[in-house]
Design an enzyme around this catalytic site. Sequence first.
Site, mmCIF file in Angstrom:
data_model
loop_
_atom_site.group_PDB
_atom_site.id
_atom_site.type_symbol
_atom_site.label_atom_id
_atom_site.label_comp_id
_atom_site.label_asym_id
_atom_site.label_seq_id
_atom_site.Cartn_x
_atom_site.Cartn_y
_atom_site.Cartn_z
ATOM 1 N NE ARG A 170 -3.541 2.351 2.559
ATOM 2 C CZ ARG A 170 -3.344 3.316 3.467
ATOM 3 N NH1 ARG A 170 -2.431 3.178 4.421
ATOM 4 N NH2 ARG A 170 -4.063 4.409 3.429
ATOM 5 C CG HIS B 70 -0.980 8.976 3.107
ATOM 6 N ND1 HIS B 70 -1.129 7.634 3.346
ATOM 7 C CD2 HIS B 70 -0.678 9.520 4.308
ATOM 8 C CE1 HIS B 70 -0.900 7.372 4.631
ATOM 9 N NE2 HIS B 70 -0.611 8.520 5.243
ATOM 10 C CD GLU C 246 -4.986 7.869 9.416
ATOM 11 O OE1 GLU C 246 -4.541 8.923 9.902
ATOM 12 O OE2 GLU C 246 -4.628 6.748 9.796
ATOM 13 C CG ASN D 52 -5.196 3.697 8.206
ATOM 14 O OD1 ASN D 52 -5.236 2.665 7.533
ATOM 15 N ND2 ASN D 52 -4.695 4.838 7.745
ATOM 16 C CE1 TYR E 175 -0.303 3.017 13.280
ATOM 17 C CE2 TYR E 175 -2.234 4.078 12.331
ATOM 18 C CZ TYR E 175 -0.966 3.548 12.192
ATOM 19 O OH TYR E 175 -0.366 3.537 10.966
ATOM 20 C CD GLU F 28 -1.653 4.152 7.743
ATOM 21 O OE1 GLU F 28 -1.460 4.623 8.880
ATOM 22 O OE2 GLU F 28 -1.771 4.847 6.725
HETATM 23 C C1 FCB Z 1 -1.472 7.405 10.391
HETATM 24 C C2 FCB Z 1 -1.003 7.920 9.052
HETATM 25 C C3 FCB Z 1 0.345 7.415 8.661
HETATM 26 C C4 FCB Z 1 1.298 7.347 9.823
HETATM 27 C C5 FCB Z 1 0.676 6.609 10.982
HETATM 28 C C6 FCB Z 1 1.563 6.450 12.182
HETATM 29 O O1 FCB Z 1 -2.344 8.323 10.955
HETATM 30 O O2 FCB Z 1 -1.913 7.550 8.042
HETATM 31 O O3 FCB Z 1 0.821 8.244 7.632
HETATM 32 O O4 FCB Z 1 1.728 8.595 10.171
HETATM 33 O O5 FCB Z 1 -0.503 7.249 11.364
#
Ligand code: FCB
Length: 458
Positions: free
Chosen positions: A76, A120, A165, A293, A295, A365
Amino acid sequence: MPRSFPPEFVFGAATAAFQIEGAAAEHGRGPSIWDTLCARPGAILDGSDGSVACDHYHRWEHDLDLLAGLGLRAYRFSIAWPRIKPQGNGEVEERGLAFYDRLVDGMLERGIEPFATLYHWDLPQALEDKGGWRNRDTAFRFAEYAAVVQHRLGDRVRTWTTLNEPWCSAFLGHASGEHAPGMTDPVAAITAAHHLLLGHGLAAEALHGGRRPASVGIVPNLYRVTPASDSPADLDAARRLDGVQNRWYLDAVLLGSYPADIVEDYAPLTDLSFVQDGDLDTISARLDWLGINYYSSFLARGLDAPRVPAPRERPTPWVGCEDVETVPNGRPVTHMGWDIEPSGLTDILVRLATDYPSLPLYVTENGSAWDDVVTDGAVHDPERVAYLEAHLAACLDAIDRGVDLRGYFAWSLLDNFEWAWGYSRRFGLVRVDYDSQERIPKDSAHRYAEIVRSRSLG
Ligand code: FCB
């Protein structure tokens, strides 16, 4: 018992153009809003910029070899709009297109499927000068650029992401000012969010209307939001945070409406008069898959009064949530300070499959930053290994619960320019020495390769 992934499950890694390419002035590339923000004193933690980054623009063959060496069959990556249309509009820069042509061919030669992201975050500065995403016109320029790229690469690229995002582009870019274009105007942020989504809809229309088959997705950043207690204030805090962060994008794209409770919350600021008839139909037209995405997760607590930012502190990006704070979950955090919550990923995937059924999903992500050290030419990163394994297990949990999850992309292939944090945060499976540009696969890269090879978590 080892747990296996379905045979067709896609394993990949992700990057983004501005974060890795460098070569900022090469082959006619125009300036982007991130070049401009980097030049603003104090905007980037370590004072760095993207002019060299990982020098991927020159080292892409080696980087594709790294991907192939890990056994990954999908990549990606993102295309830099300012390389294709340096002025955002009009003239197409052939040398920019030629770069991605070579890159895509390089992937195919190595058996790697391209997953191309069109936006992006690197808006051509020339479009920002005309109002950027606050200006409705930018959405139309985006669709034109999408059509140009597909015309050139669509014989080899089938899977497209319109936006990465959009919440970050809109609210980190225009409300907290941490990201480009670095504004602190809540109404500008809400306006930009709508025009970004309109751009998504128009670009999806253009891609679907092209001569080649296109599978089009969008990639929001989603978080599980849980109230810190069952007090009415905390419950309402969670509702609002979930609304502005998750539902605003999901409902628009998948249901064709903005969530009524958040529209009401925004009412004192804006009547959303920039939303024109038909926009939400465009935004919610055919979507082939959704990327997530993921985290971290949030525990939301309602405060008695809105927080007033301290001097030099940024305003909150969560417009309408000025009286909401997120509280730590009490467990270790990554180098970003983000809570580690693998079960949040399972919950989000299950929620999507429940609330918006029949939509193929990808984790586009997921990854973690750690303060890595090089020891005798190796990087031992047990925390990243544990994070990777736990989140892949969370994917398997979701699949066990019936979620149509098609693949997982680790963020990131390489250490890279982490936006406002500059080069001070390392997310890569592969370490980059920014002086020598040497690449060192970390322990997490080796572990990922092993998982991919065995297609199982032992
Ligand atoms: C996301 C972004 C990516 C990177 C990660 C850690 O928000 O899409 O570019 O910075 O976080």
